[in-house]
Design a protein around this motif. Structure first.
Motif, PDB file in Angstrom:
ATOM      1  N   UNK A  16       0.653  -1.100   0.221  1.00 62.70           N
ATOM      2  CA  UNK A  16      -0.040   0.016  -0.125  1.00 62.70           C
ATOM      3  C   UNK A  16       0.665   1.108  -0.011  1.00 62.70           C
ATOM      4  N   UNK A  17       0.858   2.165  -0.528  1.00 61.34           N
ATOM      5  CA  UNK A  17       1.611   3.429  -0.566  1.00 61.34           C
ATOM      6  C   UNK A  17       1.417   4.180   0.340  1.00 61.34           C
ATOM      7  N   UNK A  18       1.786   4.205   1.393  1.00 55.42           N
ATOM      8  CA  UNK A  18       1.202   4.858   2.703  1.00 55.42           C
ATOM      9  C   UNK A  18       0.559   5.971   2.529  1.00 55.42           C
TER      10      UNK A  18
ATOM     11  N   UNK B 113       4.795  -0.041   8.620  1.00 54.18           N
ATOM     12  CA  UNK B 113       4.193  -1.046   9.355  1.00 54.18           C
ATOM     13  C   UNK B 113       3.268  -1.619   8.354  1.00 54.18           C
ATOM     14  N   UNK B 114       3.085  -1.265   7.005  1.00 53.85           N
ATOM     15  CA  UNK B 114       2.450  -1.855   6.079  1.00 53.85           C
ATOM     16  C   UNK B 114       2.424  -3.392   5.861  1.00 53.85           C
ATOM     17  N   UNK B 115       1.467  -4.203   5.933  1.00 52.16           N
ATOM     18  CA  UNK B 115       1.468  -5.617   5.724  1.00 52.16           C
ATOM     19  C   UNK B 115       2.631  -6.233   6.472  1.00 52.16           C
ATOM     20  N   UNK B 116       2.628  -6.075   7.821  1.00 56.72           N
ATOM     21  CA  UNK B 116       3.443  -6.845   8.771  1.00 56.72           C
ATOM     22  C   UNK B 116       3.213  -8.258   8.886  1.00 56.72           C
TER      23      UNK B 116
ATOM     24  N   UNK C 167      -5.771   3.522   7.844  1.00 57.19           N
ATOM     25  CA  UNK C 167      -6.395   2.236   8.885  1.00 57.19           C
ATOM     26  C   UNK C 167      -5.312   1.472   9.410  1.00 57.19           C
ATOM     27  N   UNK C 168      -5.407   1.826  10.736  1.00 60.67           N
ATOM     28  CA  UNK C 168      -4.447   0.846  11.577  1.00 60.67           C
ATOM     29  C   UNK C 168      -5.070  -0.134  12.146  1.00 60.67           C
ATOM     30  N   UNK C 169      -4.702  -1.524  11.869  1.00 59.95           N
ATOM     31  CA  UNK C 169      -5.384  -2.603  12.385  1.00 59.95           C
ATOM     32  C   UNK C 169      -4.457  -3.689  13.214  1.00 59.95           C
ATOM     33  N   UNK C 170      -4.821  -4.193  14.164  1.00 58.31           N
ATOM     34  CA  UNK C 170      -3.888  -5.205  14.984  1.00 58.31           C
ATOM     35  C   UNK C 170      -4.870  -6.445  15.130  1.00 58.31           C
TER      36      UNK C 170
ATOM     37  N   UNK D 170      -1.108  -3.863  10.536  1.00 56.76           N
ATOM     38  CA  UNK D 170      -1.100  -2.964   9.408  1.00 56.76           C
ATOM     39  C   UNK D 170      -1.474  -1.824   9.376  1.00 56.76           C
ATOM     40  N   UNK D 171      -0.882  -0.586   8.363  1.00 58.87           N
ATOM     41  CA  UNK D 171      -1.283   0.448   8.494  1.00 58.87           C
ATOM     42  C   UNK D 171      -1.668   0.757   6.922  1.00 58.87           C
TER      43      UNK D 171
END
Length: 255
Positions: free
Chosen positions: A15-17, A90-93, A237-240, A251-252
């Protein structure tokens, strides 16, 4: 602290942040005309009048820099690609076993800039691996920060507390997040944190599979950054997501 591996979309929070399509054509070397990024004195004044928690400590760290370092610091504040790298970090960790607190650091600009991704978990979640977490509440936290010459400029954090019945996660007790923003050039607001149960399959190597619940927390961050005449529109959108074995992913990404 133990290092843990994070898969980043590029060499480098989260995702290109940045939604870079809204960035106008402007040279990163152009000086800011006004605002906190205009000069070292302007940035120090901005921190001195900030009501944000941690501003006094950040000002102390900035004042400890030499005049030459402060000039470089301001130059980095005016560098749009630098903030793009940070928000891509932190994209697609990958899924990370919560074996201990851990920090991954990526250095940029000859070591002047560091991007840090940090993970921490409550004691039981931090020791889980092959067995489900014991009955009770467990907390997992992720954060990403950018430091300029050792001074933390921005940090995004998300955490969740969930309940395990000893076999699976039955409830997400709490989800929330927080931020520090001493960039002076980026304005961001935090949406309401959302929580829910998700689903995940667990398969033994060469054996059978079983399913269970996951704890899902998410936050939408909105804002914009104006640097050297260029404008970034930021919608992230930050997700855990955590499972009952103490493994979490985060992810972010663009909204």
């Amino acid at each position: 602290m133990n290092k843990y591996a994070i898969k980043a979309a590029t060499a480098a929070f989260g995702a290109a942040a940045l939604t870079v399509g809204a960035l106008t054509q402007a040279s990163a070397s152009e000086p800011a005309q006004d605002g906190p990024a205009a000069s070292p004195a302007a940035y120090a004044d901005y921190l001195a009048h900030s009501r944000q928690e941690g501003a006094a400590e950040t000002l102390k760290e900035f004042n400890a820099l030499t005049p030459r370092e402060q000039d470089r610091f301001i130059g980095y504040l005016q560098d749009p690609p630098l903030f793009k790298d940070f928000l891509e970090q932190s994209t697609d960790e990958d899924g990370l076993a919560a074996t201990a607190d851990g920090t991954r650091t990526t250095s940029l600009r000859n070591g002047d800039v560091s991007l840090e991704a940090h993970h921490s978990a409550s004691i039981f979640a931090a020791t889980a691996a092959k067995r489900p977490l014991p009955k009770g509440n467990h907390t997992v936290t992720r954060s990403n920060k950018i430091k300029l010459l050792g001074v933390t400029v921005m940090e995004f954090k998300i955490w969740e507390t969930f309940y395990s019945n000893g076999r699976t996660i039955t409830k997400v007790v709490e989800a929330d997040g927080g931020k520090k923003n001493f960039s002076g050039v980026v304005k961001m607001s935090k949406g309401i944190a959302k929580k829910q149960l998700g689903k995940q399959s667990f398969c033994k190597k060469g054996g059978s599979c079983s399913s269970g619940n996951t704890a899902v927390a998410s936050i939408v961050w909105e804002g914009e950054a104006v640097v050297s005449g260029g404008t970034f529109q930021i919608d992230k959108k930050q997700t855990l997501v955590s499972n009952v074995y103490g493994t979490a992913t985060s992810s972010l990404v663009n909204v």
